[in-house]
Write a protein that holds these residues in place. Structure first.
Motif, PDB file in Angstrom:
ATOM      1  N   PHE A 245       1.267  -0.496 -14.609  1.00 60.79           N
ATOM      2  CA  PHE A 245       1.531  -1.924 -14.555  1.00 60.79           C
ATOM      3  C   PHE A 245       0.345  -2.751 -15.032  1.00 60.79           C
ATOM      4  O   PHE A 245       0.442  -3.488 -16.012  1.00 60.79           O
ATOM      5  CB  PHE A 245       1.901  -2.352 -13.128  1.00 60.79           C
ATOM      6  N   GLU A 246      -0.765  -2.642 -14.300  1.00 62.30           N
ATOM      7  CA  GLU A 246      -1.877  -3.543 -14.583  1.00 62.30           C
ATOM      8  C   GLU A 246      -3.134  -3.112 -13.852  1.00 62.30           C
ATOM      9  O   GLU A 246      -3.098  -2.261 -12.977  1.00 62.30           O
ATOM     10  CB  GLU A 246      -1.519  -4.958 -14.124  1.00 62.30           C
ATOM     11  N   VAL A 247      -4.231  -3.725 -14.236  1.00 67.22           N
ATOM     12  CA  VAL A 247      -5.460  -3.652 -13.460  1.00 67.22           C
ATOM     13  C   VAL A 247      -5.492  -4.926 -12.632  1.00 67.22           C
ATOM     14  O   VAL A 247      -5.354  -6.029 -13.167  1.00 67.22           O
ATOM     15  CB  VAL A 247      -6.703  -3.561 -14.363  1.00 67.22           C
ATOM     16  N   THR A 248      -5.652  -4.757 -11.315  1.00 66.44           N
ATOM     17  CA  THR A 248      -5.528  -5.908 -10.437  1.00 66.44           C
ATOM     18  C   THR A 248      -6.327  -5.720  -9.155  1.00 66.44           C
ATOM     19  O   THR A 248      -6.804  -4.625  -8.877  1.00 66.44           O
ATOM     20  CB  THR A 248      -4.030  -6.156 -10.095  1.00 66.44           C
ATOM     21  N   VAL A 249      -6.452  -6.753  -8.414  1.00 70.06           N
ATOM     22  CA  VAL A 249      -6.940  -6.669  -7.035  1.00 70.06           C
ATOM     23  C   VAL A 249      -5.709  -6.817  -6.143  1.00 70.06           C
ATOM     24  O   VAL A 249      -4.691  -7.361  -6.553  1.00 70.06           O
ATOM     25  CB  VAL A 249      -7.981  -7.761  -6.713  1.00 70.06           C
ATOM     26  N   LEU A 250      -5.811  -6.306  -4.933  1.00 66.46           N
ATOM     27  CA  LEU A 250      -4.692  -6.434  -4.006  1.00 66.46           C
ATOM     28  C   LEU A 250      -4.807  -7.759  -3.279  1.00 66.46           C
ATOM     29  O   LEU A 250      -5.837  -8.442  -3.344  1.00 66.46           O
ATOM     30  CB  LEU A 250      -4.675  -5.249  -3.049  1.00 66.46           C
ATOM     31  N   ASP A 251      -3.757  -8.148  -2.575  1.00 65.31           N
ATOM     32  CA  ASP A 251      -3.717  -9.451  -1.928  1.00 65.31           C
ATOM     33  C   ASP A 251      -4.754  -9.603  -0.821  1.00 65.31           C
ATOM     34  O   ASP A 251      -5.143 -10.700  -0.482  1.00 65.31           O
ATOM     35  CB  ASP A 251      -2.322  -9.720  -1.361  1.00 65.31           C
ATOM     36  N   SER A 252      -5.189  -8.473  -0.241  1.00 68.57           N
ATOM     37  CA  SER A 252      -6.164  -8.504   0.835  1.00 68.57           C
ATOM     38  C   SER A 252      -7.260  -7.497   0.530  1.00 68.57           C
ATOM     39  O   SER A 252      -7.020  -6.477  -0.116  1.00 68.57           O
ATOM     40  CB  SER A 252      -5.486  -8.158   2.164  1.00 68.57           C
TER      41      SER A 252
END
Length: 154
Positions: free
Chosen positions: A98-105
């Protein structure tokens, strides 16, 4: 402010998994895989990555999910894990990236402790992204026993 960890999110079946971006070397389209005789079911074979043989494991089969055919979204994520004798490079076949991301927390929930017969060693924690659960894989725990096999320990 704490440093936020970035993850590469992977799709397998209808689930979302994540691997720390620091473990990922590259993401490849599907390549021809050289099959290995009498290999474990989840070891698909070897690919050539810049003149280096890299074993490829099927994430679906490693996680005990039903096999699936390759699609145009299928990818091989080349990553490095900590093996018993040092770093090990391997490819991980996933349905999609999907993507490179940070999580919500910044904090992850622990894997649920629901049964003594269930092994949680492959889960580093459970986070959320845009309202969906994201299971962060414990790559060393998930593949630690696998890399002890001679073909992967080389």
């Amino acid at each position: 402010m704490a440093e936020q960890i970035q993850y590469v999110t992977l799709g397998v079946a209808e689930e979302i998994f994540a691997a720390p971006v620091a473990t990922v070397q590259e993401i490849l389209d599907m390549l021809p895989i050289a099959r290995l005789p009498r290999a474990p079911e989840n070891l698909l074979g070897m690919i050539d990555v810049r003149d280096k043989g890299v074993p490829v494991l099927d994430l679906r089969l490693t996680l005990g999910m039903a096999p699936a055919a390759d699609t145009e979204n299928t990818r091989i994520v080349v990553l490095t894990i900590n093996g018993p004798d040092g770093p090990v490079t391997l490819g991980l076949r996933t349905d999609k990236v999907f993507e490179v991301t940070v999580l919500d927390s910044d904090t992850l929930d622990p894997a649920p402790a629901v049964s003594s017969g269930w092994s949680r060693h492959c889960i580093a924690g459970i986070g959320r992204r845009n309202g969906s659960f994201v299971t962060v894989l414990d790559l060393d725990g998930l593949f630690g026993d696998i890399v002890k096999q001679p073909i992967l320990a080389a």
